[in-house]
Structures are given as structure tokens and as C-alpha cells.
Design a protein around this motif. Structure first.
Motif, PDB file in Angstrom:
ATOM      1  N   GLY A 156      11.570   4.076  -6.333  1.00 20.84           N
ATOM      2  CA  GLY A 156      12.025   4.651  -7.588  1.00 20.84           C
ATOM      3  C   GLY A 156      10.964   5.472  -8.293  1.00 20.84           C
ATOM      4  N   GLY A 157       9.717   5.334  -7.842  1.00 20.52           N
ATOM      5  CA  GLY A 157       8.640   6.137  -8.399  1.00 20.52           C
ATOM      6  C   GLY A 157       8.505   7.439  -7.633  1.00 20.52           C
ATOM      7  N   GLN A 158       7.376   8.090  -7.796  1.00 20.20           N
ATOM      8  CA  GLN A 158       7.132   9.316  -7.050  1.00 20.20           C
ATOM      9  C   GLN A 158       5.634   9.491  -6.810  1.00 20.20           C
ATOM     10  N   GLY A 159       5.325  10.293  -5.794  1.00 23.64           N
ATOM     11  CA  GLY A 159       3.935  10.566  -5.489  1.00 23.64           C
ATOM     12  C   GLY A 159       3.239   9.510  -4.662  1.00 23.64           C
ATOM     13  N   HIS A 160       3.979   8.541  -4.136  1.00 20.01           N
ATOM     14  CA  HIS A 160       3.381   7.462  -3.364  1.00 20.01           C
ATOM     15  C   HIS A 160       3.270   7.847  -1.890  1.00 20.01           C
ATOM     16  N   VAL A 161       2.309   7.249  -1.201  1.00 20.72           N
ATOM     17  CA  VAL A 161       2.055   7.639   0.189  1.00 20.72           C
ATOM     18  C   VAL A 161       3.265   7.404   1.091  1.00 20.72           C
ATOM     19  N   GLU A 162       4.093   6.424   0.788  1.00 19.05           N
ATOM     20  CA  GLU A 162       5.276   6.159   1.604  1.00 19.05           C
ATOM     21  C   GLU A 162       6.203   7.373   1.649  1.00 19.05           C
ATOM     22  N   ALA A 163       6.162   8.193   0.600  1.00 17.65           N
ATOM     23  CA  ALA A 163       7.033   9.365   0.528  1.00 17.65           C
ATOM     24  C   ALA A 163       6.645  10.456   1.512  1.00 17.65           C
ATOM     25  N   VAL A 164       5.437  10.372   2.082  1.00 25.12           N
ATOM     26  CA  VAL A 164       5.012  11.392   3.041  1.00 25.12           C
ATOM     27  C   VAL A 164       4.563  10.819   4.383  1.00 25.12           C
ATOM     28  N   ALA A 165       4.310   9.504   4.453  1.00 26.15           N
ATOM     29  CA  ALA A 165       3.718   8.938   5.667  1.00 26.15           C
ATOM     30  C   ALA A 165       4.622   7.988   6.434  1.00 26.15           C
ATOM     31  N   SER A 166       5.722   7.537   5.859  1.00 26.37           N
ATOM     32  CA  SER A 166       6.621   6.629   6.583  1.00 26.37           C
ATOM     33  C   SER A 166       7.372   7.389   7.678  1.00 26.37           C
ATOM     34  N   GLY A 167       7.992   6.652   8.574  1.00 26.24           N
ATOM     35  CA  GLY A 167       8.776   7.287   9.630  1.00 26.24           C
ATOM     36  C   GLY A 167       9.879   8.184   9.100  1.00 26.24           C
ATOM     37  N   PRO A 168      10.738   7.696   8.181  1.00 24.36           N
ATOM     38  CA  PRO A 168      11.786   8.566   7.641  1.00 24.36           C
ATOM     39  C   PRO A 168      11.214   9.779   6.921  1.00 24.36           C
ATOM     40  N   ALA A 193       0.813  -1.220   0.000  1.00 25.08           N
ATOM     41  CA  ALA A 193       0.000   0.000   0.000  1.00 25.08           C
ATOM     42  C   ALA A 193       0.841   1.262   0.000  1.00 25.08           C
ATOM     43  N   GLY A 194       2.079   1.178   0.422  1.00 26.47           N
ATOM     44  CA  GLY A 194       2.935   2.352   0.444  1.00 26.47           C
ATOM     45  C   GLY A 194       3.191   2.927  -0.925  1.00 26.47           C
ATOM     46  N   HIS A 195       2.899   2.151  -1.967  1.00 28.58           N
ATOM     47  CA  HIS A 195       3.203   2.591  -3.320  1.00 28.58           C
ATOM     48  C   HIS A 195       1.933   2.926  -4.101  1.00 28.58           C
ATOM     49  N   VAL A 196       0.910   3.316  -3.345  1.00 29.64           N
ATOM     50  CA  VAL A 196      -0.303   3.863  -3.945  1.00 29.64           C
ATOM     51  C   VAL A 196      -0.169   5.389  -3.963  1.00 29.64           C
ATOM     52  N   PRO A 197      -0.471   6.035  -5.077  1.00 24.96           N
ATOM     53  CA  PRO A 197      -0.332   7.497  -5.135  1.00 24.96           C
ATOM     54  C   PRO A 197      -1.393   8.217  -4.309  1.00 24.96           C
ATOM     55  N   VAL A 198      -0.986   9.312  -3.681  1.00 32.56           N
ATOM     56  CA  VAL A 198      -1.905  10.196  -2.960  1.00 32.56           C
ATOM     57  C   VAL A 198      -1.542  11.634  -3.312  1.00 32.56           C
ATOM     58  N   ALA A 199      -2.535  12.504  -3.253  1.00 27.56           N
ATOM     59  CA  ALA A 199      -2.309  13.894  -3.649  1.00 27.56           C
ATOM     60  C   ALA A 199      -1.237  14.570  -2.805  1.00 27.56           C
ATOM     61  N   ALA A 200      -1.196  14.251  -1.495  1.00 26.13           N
ATOM     62  CA  ALA A 200      -0.244  14.909  -0.597  1.00 26.13           C
ATOM     63  C   ALA A 200       1.206  14.612  -0.957  1.00 26.13           C
ATOM     64  N   ALA A 201       1.440  13.540  -1.720  1.00 23.53           N
ATOM     65  CA  ALA A 201       2.810  13.144  -2.062  1.00 23.53           C
ATOM     66  C   ALA A 201       3.205  13.536  -3.477  1.00 23.53           C
ATOM     67  N   ALA A 202       2.392  14.306  -4.147  1.00 24.42           N
ATOM     68  CA  ALA A 202       2.658  14.653  -5.549  1.00 24.42           C
ATOM     69  C   ALA A 202       4.074  15.197  -5.726  1.00 24.42           C
ATOM     70  N   GLY A 203       4.827  14.572  -6.619  1.00 23.16           N
ATOM     71  CA  GLY A 203       6.183  15.013  -6.920  1.00 23.16           C
ATOM     72  C   GLY A 203       7.250  14.527  -5.967  1.00 23.16           C
ATOM     73  N   ARG A 204       6.860  13.897  -4.860  1.00 25.09           N
ATOM     74  CA  ARG A 204       7.853  13.436  -3.886  1.00 25.09           C
ATOM     75  C   ARG A 204       8.452  12.097  -4.336  1.00 25.09           C
ATOM     76  N   PRO A 205       9.780  11.942  -4.288  1.00 22.12           N
ATOM     77  CA  PRO A 205      10.386  10.663  -4.661  1.00 22.12           C
ATOM     78  C   PRO A 205      10.108   9.588  -3.627  1.00 22.12           C
ATOM     79  N   CYS A 206       9.860   8.386  -4.102  1.00 20.93           N
ATOM     80  CA  CYS A 206       9.579   7.231  -3.236  1.00 20.93           C
ATOM     81  C   CYS A 206      10.769   6.270  -3.276  1.00 20.93           C
ATOM     82  N   PRO A 207      11.042   5.548  -2.203  1.00 23.50           N
ATOM     83  CA  PRO A 207      12.165   4.595  -2.213  1.00 23.50           C
ATOM     84  C   PRO A 207      12.071   3.523  -3.289  1.00 23.50           C
TER      85      PRO A 207
END
Length: 244
Positions: free
Chosen positions: A117-129, A101-115
Motif C-alpha cells: 500500500g506504500g510506494q518507493g519500496h524495493v519490492e516494487a522493482v526487485a520482486s519477480g512480478p 526488507a521488501g518494504h525499505v525505500p530505495v531510489a530506484a523505486a521512487a514513486g512505484r506502488p508497493c503491494p
């Protein structure tokens, strides 16, 4: 007969016991033959699955979801993972990817790089790091880690509270959407980020409530009950179920 159960991070093929792929956070982990190598070293059968699926099995066996057949578990720590149990069984999917589920896109993560390799995924704004990184990015200097951010938020620090609220809301929006698809009896949320307290839980619950269909408004959303023991119990359950 003795057997060993293993819950591993990454996309794990449970039939072969091999790590199919992993994010950049686990360099060199993809392709690891966990079942084969551990079986050779230990001399007993080995059952391997994804660690979040193991977490869900533990919580459904002895924890917050005990007695429930249809369960959504979300684990939020260094990444964001999930596990879907329907009819009491974990759903792995056709390619063993179900639950990421961390690699599902959400509006709050738009443009943010994800671990991944994609971008805009919820992990980019909601994970601990991601949460701690956002606190630092906004100029926060009074916390050395996410636990420190949580303490500041609990004491009323506006920056810390805003960072946790935004991450919690982004995750809650995702969870509400998943609930509309899965129709679970219960949602269980675990992982280190779930220990951030009410400054994180309140916006998360509010965002879930804003997303779910009316029939799902009374579905309980509960913290995991077993902490780190959940995945251990789940791995043990995998081994028990595989033993003749």
C-alpha cells in the motif's frame, strides 16, 4: 511428543501463532489463527513463524549458512523478504515485523506502488512480478514469464538483461546497507528470482560491493543451497526446539 512447525507468509506473531498482517497479495490472510486452528485439527502442538524466518533456520541448520551464528538471509520471489539471525537465533522484533526488507525505500523505486500500500519500496522493482512487469512495460513480448526473461538475458537480449540488472542492482544496494547495520558472517540469497543467473547476480554483487563498509567486503554472498526444502527444514526445526 509430536509437534508441527509452520512457516507462513505475512507478519506472524510467533508467540500467538497468528497472522498479524499481510499485503494485498494475500487477501483475507490477516487475523488467521494458524496455531489455534491447526492444533484443533491435528491434535498436536503447533509452532508458527514467518516463512522467510523458517527459510533462514533451514539454511543455517543444514544449508549454505551451516555453522554460522550471524546470518542475513534474503528471499526474492513474489515478494522480497529477509531474516536476521544473531547468535544463532532469529530476531523477530518487538512487533514481529523484523525482516520485511521488501518494504525499505530505495531510489530506484521512487514513486512505484508497493503491494503493502506504500510506494518507493524495493519490492516494487526487485520482486519477480515487478521484474516481469517491467519487462512488459518496456515493450517486451518474447517471454511469457520471468524464467523466459532470464533465458533471453542469458542469450544476450539487451532489454531482458537491462531489466534484470536494474532489479538486481536495486536489491544489492539494499542488501549492502543491511549488511552495514547487521554485520553478518554470511549473506544467503534464495527465492525464485535468485535463479535468474549471472545477468541478475553480477549487478547485485556489484551493488553490494559498492555499498558495504571496507570491513565487510570479504563477507560471502552465497545462493541458498536447499531451495524449497529450506523452509520445510526450518519449520521442522521450530517444532523440534519447541518439543519437550
Amino acid at each position: 511428543m509430536s509437534a508441527v512447525g509452520v512457516g507462513s507468509a505475512g507478519v506472524v506473531d510467533p508467540g500467538r501463532g497468528v497472522v498479524v498482517s499481510a499485503t494485498g497479495a494475500l487477501a483475507g490472510w490477516a487475523g488467521t489463527d494458524l496455531r489455534g486452528e491447526l492444533s484443533r485439527r491435528l491434535g498436536v502442538p503447533v509452532v508458527v513463524g514467518n516463512d522467510v524466518h523458517a527459510h533462514a533456520l533451514g539454511e543455517q541448520w543444514r544449508g549454505a549458512a551451516a555453522g554460522r551464528e550471524d546470518v542475513l538471509l534474503v528471499a526474492v520471489g513474489t515478494g522480497v523478504g529477509a531474516s536476521v539471525m544473531l547468535g544463532g537465533r532469529v530476531r523477530h522484533g518487538a512487533h514481529a515485523v523484523a525482516g520485511h526488507a521488501g518494504h525499505v525505500p530505495v531510489a530506484a523505486a521512487a514513486g512505484r506502488p508497493c503491494p503493502c500500500g506504500g510506494q518507493g519500496h524495493v519490492e516494487a522493482v526487485a520482486s519477480g512480478p515487478a521484474l516481469f512487469g517491467e519487462y512488459r512495460r518496456r515493450g517486451g513480448t518474447d517471454a511469457a514469464d520471468l524464467a523466459g526473461v532470464a533465458r533471453l538475458a542469458a542469450a544476450g537480449d539487451p532489454l531482458a538483461a537491462d531489466v534484470l540488472a536494474e532489479g538486481g542492482a536495486a536489491l544489492g544496494s539494499l542488501i549492502g546497507g543491511l549488511m552495514n547495520v547487521i554485520d553478518p558472517e554470511i549473506v544467503v540469497i534464495g527465492g525464485g528470482v535468485a535463479g535468474c543467473g549471472e545477468p541478475w547476480w553480477r549487478p547485485l554483487r556489484a551493488a553490494i560491493a559498492a555499498e558495504v563498509l571496507p570491513a565487510l567486503r570479504d563477507v560471502p554472498v552465497e545462493p541458498a543451497a536447499l531451495a524449497g526444502a529450506a523452509a520445510l527444514l526450518g519449520a521442522a526445526r521450530m517444532a523440534l526446539e519447541a518439543s519437550p
